[in-house]
Design an enzyme around this catalytic site. Structure first.
Site, PDB file in Angstrom:
ATOM      1  N   ARG A  33       0.847  -1.205   0.000  1.00  0.00           N
ATOM      2  CA  ARG A  33       0.000   0.000   0.000  1.00  0.00           C
ATOM      3  C   ARG A  33       0.887   1.261   0.000  1.00  0.00           C
ATOM      4  O   ARG A  33       0.591   2.225  -0.699  1.00  0.00           O
ATOM      5  CB  ARG A  33      -0.914   0.026   1.228  1.00  0.00           C
ATOM      6  CG  ARG A  33      -1.719  -1.236   1.468  1.00  0.00           C
ATOM      7  CD  ARG A  33      -3.018  -1.289   0.684  1.00  0.00           C
ATOM      8  NE  ARG A  33      -3.795  -2.446   1.090  1.00  0.00           N
ATOM      9  CZ  ARG A  33      -3.770  -3.648   0.480  1.00  0.00           C
ATOM     10  NH1 ARG A  33      -3.026  -3.827  -0.598  1.00  0.00           N
ATOM     11  NH2 ARG A  33      -4.490  -4.660   0.917  1.00  0.00           N
ATOM     12  N   GLU A 178     -13.360 -15.402   9.448  1.00  0.00           N
ATOM     13  CA  GLU A 178     -13.292 -14.811   8.107  1.00  0.00           C
ATOM     14  C   GLU A 178     -12.878 -15.836   7.058  1.00  0.00           C
ATOM     15  O   GLU A 178     -11.698 -16.082   6.851  1.00  0.00           O
ATOM     16  CB  GLU A 178     -12.302 -13.628   8.084  1.00  0.00           C
ATOM     17  CG  GLU A 178     -12.210 -12.998   6.699  1.00  0.00           C
ATOM     18  CD  GLU A 178     -11.242 -11.815   6.614  1.00  0.00           C
ATOM     19  OE1 GLU A 178     -10.598 -11.477   7.623  1.00  0.00           O
ATOM     20  OE2 GLU A 178     -11.136 -11.232   5.530  1.00  0.00           O
ATOM     21  N   LYS A 220     -17.212 -12.765   9.121  1.00  0.00           N
ATOM     22  CA  LYS A 220     -16.716 -11.774   8.149  1.00  0.00           C
ATOM     23  C   LYS A 220     -16.547 -12.464   6.799  1.00  0.00           C
ATOM     24  O   LYS A 220     -15.489 -13.001   6.491  1.00  0.00           O
ATOM     25  CB  LYS A 220     -15.386 -11.193   8.646  1.00  0.00           C
ATOM     26  CG  LYS A 220     -14.697 -10.252   7.646  1.00  0.00           C
ATOM     27  CD  LYS A 220     -13.601  -9.432   8.299  1.00  0.00           C
ATOM     28  CE  LYS A 220     -12.819  -8.639   7.267  1.00  0.00           C
ATOM     29  NZ  LYS A 220     -11.950  -7.618   7.860  1.00  0.00           N
ATOM     30  N   SER A 262     -14.123  -6.112   2.182  1.00  0.00           N
ATOM     31  CA  SER A 262     -14.332  -5.469   0.874  1.00  0.00           C
ATOM     32  C   SER A 262     -13.600  -6.195  -0.238  1.00  0.00           C
ATOM     33  O   SER A 262     -14.034  -6.143  -1.398  1.00  0.00           O
ATOM     34  CB  SER A 262     -13.970  -3.985   0.915  1.00  0.00           C
ATOM     35  OG  SER A 262     -12.620  -3.769   1.236  1.00  0.00           O
ATOM     36  N   GLY A 263     -12.501  -6.846   0.060  1.00  0.00           N
ATOM     37  CA  GLY A 263     -11.899  -7.808  -0.866  1.00  0.00           C
ATOM     38  C   GLY A 263     -11.427  -7.301  -2.221  1.00  0.00           C
ATOM     39  O   GLY A 263     -11.327  -8.091  -3.148  1.00  0.00           O
ATOM     40  N   GLY A 264     -11.198  -6.005  -2.364  1.00  0.00           N
ATOM     41  CA  GLY A 264     -10.751  -5.485  -3.648  1.00  0.00           C
ATOM     42  C   GLY A 264     -11.842  -4.737  -4.405  1.00  0.00           C
ATOM     43  O   GLY A 264     -11.624  -4.244  -5.516  1.00  0.00           O
ATOM     44  N   ARG A 294      -9.307  -1.996   2.622  1.00  0.00           N
ATOM     45  CA  ARG A 294      -9.066  -1.102   1.482  1.00  0.00           C
ATOM     46  C   ARG A 294     -10.214  -0.135   1.235  1.00  0.00           C
ATOM     47  O   ARG A 294      -9.989   1.021   0.896  1.00  0.00           O
ATOM     48  CB  ARG A 294      -8.794  -1.949   0.232  1.00  0.00           C
ATOM     49  CG  ARG A 294      -7.415  -2.533   0.221  1.00  0.00           C
ATOM     50  CD  ARG A 294      -7.286  -3.671  -0.766  1.00  0.00           C
ATOM     51  NE  ARG A 294      -7.919  -4.896  -0.264  1.00  0.00           N
ATOM     52  CZ  ARG A 294      -7.962  -6.049  -0.930  1.00  0.00           C
ATOM     53  NH1 ARG A 294      -7.414  -6.123  -2.119  1.00  0.00           N
ATOM     54  NH2 ARG A 294      -8.536  -7.112  -0.407  1.00  0.00           N
TER      55      ARG A 294
END
Ligand code: 13P
Length: 338
Positions: A33, A178, A220, A262-264, A294
């Site tokens: 990031r 998750e 999650k 959110s996974g991208g 993200r």
């Protein structure tokens, strides 16, 4: 196991239309990031960045908890305040990532299993002492042709998730369970639905087998969504309808909260999907909220770019996303952005 206390913490995590800030990137991931904004990967820069996120004034109006990395739960912000105290000051619960990441799964080429069970009970005790109230473990299920994911990979990942969850509950932490089905690749939404369903069925079977108290955990999951490279990706309403239908079939109503990753997805997509899910039905059996990494941080990261003078703008960007996602928890997102 104090199930009353675990249940109260889990309820607090999803109360008042709040969500979680996932800020538990490993050093390698936060490095990626930082690379995207040309910031050097140093301990001081990680402290500066996480410090500005947690000090954003008013964050506690939208965020109930923040997931930290091992370094961060022991770290001070540049002004000398412990990160955990910055969060507590805003009424935000500190949580901790306790998995050790994915490793190649023996006997299943191209697949992974999440490690980190060795010594976990001892680490949970230590994290409780450092102020943690909940924990996170991420299992990763990839969709690849042919034959991936295998039943074997789904099963061993589900078993590890349940062992982690049981150990956390015994130690006094609410486990965030998750199982992430990745959105990498060109698969369609129905393929994602089938793999997500198989995964969640196995996860809840293992949680039962290992005696995890559903009232004292948070799920999650990924949303049911087309692969990123799919040529005709499903729209917002389809994602929302298929995700909720699948979760109703697989997630017992005793689970207090479902807090999506959110996974991208882009920041906007993640908010729109959450909004549509909460707007589509009045009587969901669990609270539906967010635990975004993200999709909460991207604009903030870009606004910051490693410069002290950009801190207020970065904090405003974070607050804006958090506010909009909390509005989405009440199906008020479209009115907020109109
Ligand atoms: P993303 O929302 O960026 O997927 O991160 C959430 C998370 O905690 C992944 O483990």
């Amino acid at each position: 196991m104090n199930i009353q206390e675990l249940g109260a913490t889990a309820e607090a995590m999803v109360a008042d239309h709040k969500g979680l800030l996932a800020a538990d990137e490993s050093t390698g991931t936060i490095g990626k990031r930082f690379e995207s904004i040309d910031v050097e990967l140093t301990e001081a820069n990680r402290a500066a960045y996480r410090g500005l996120l947690f000090a954003a004034e008013g964050l506690g109006n939208y965020i109930s908890g923040a997931i930290l990395y091992d370094e961060t739960i022991r770290q001070k912000a540049p002004d000398g305040t412990m990160m955990v105290d910055l969060l507590k000051k805003q009424g935000i619960l500190p949580g901790i990532k306790v998995d050790a990441g994915t490793k190649p799964l023996a006997g299943a080429e191209g697949e992974t299993v999440t490690e980190g069970l060795d010594g976990l009970a001892g680490r949970v005790d230590e994290y409780v002492g450092l102020g943690a109230k909940f924990a996170k473990w991420r299992a990763v299920i990839d969709i690849k042709q042919p034959g991936i994911p295998s039943r074997y990979a789904i099963r061993v990942n589900a078993q590890a998730l349940a062992r982690y969850a049981r150990i956390c509950q015994e130690g006094g932490l609410v486990p965030i369970v998750e199982p992430e089905v990745l959105m990498d690749g060109d698969h369609d939404i129905d393929t994602c639905a089938a793999v997500t369903e198989a995964t969640l069925v196995e996860v809840f079977h293992e949680l039962y087998e290992q005696g995890v108290q559903l009232e004292g955990m948070i799920l999650k999951p990924n949303m049911v969504i087309s692969g990123k490279l799919n040529g005709s990706r499903a729209g917002v309403e389809e994602v929302a309808a298929k995700t909720i239908a699948l979760l109703k079939r697989t997630v017992p109503s005793a689970v207090p909260g479902i807090m999506f990753l959110s996974g991208g997805q882009t920041e906007t997509e993640a908010s729109e999907h959450l909004n549509a899910m909460n707007g589509g039905s009045d009587n969901l059996p669990w609270t539906v909220s967010y635990s975004y990494g993200r999709a909460l941080q991207e604009s903030a990261l870009k606004a910051w770019r490693g410069k002290v003078e950009n801190i207020p703008a970065a904090q405003q960007a974070l607050l804006q996303r958090a506010r909009l996602n909390s509005a989405a928890c009440e199906a008020r997102y479209l009115a907020e952005v109109a």
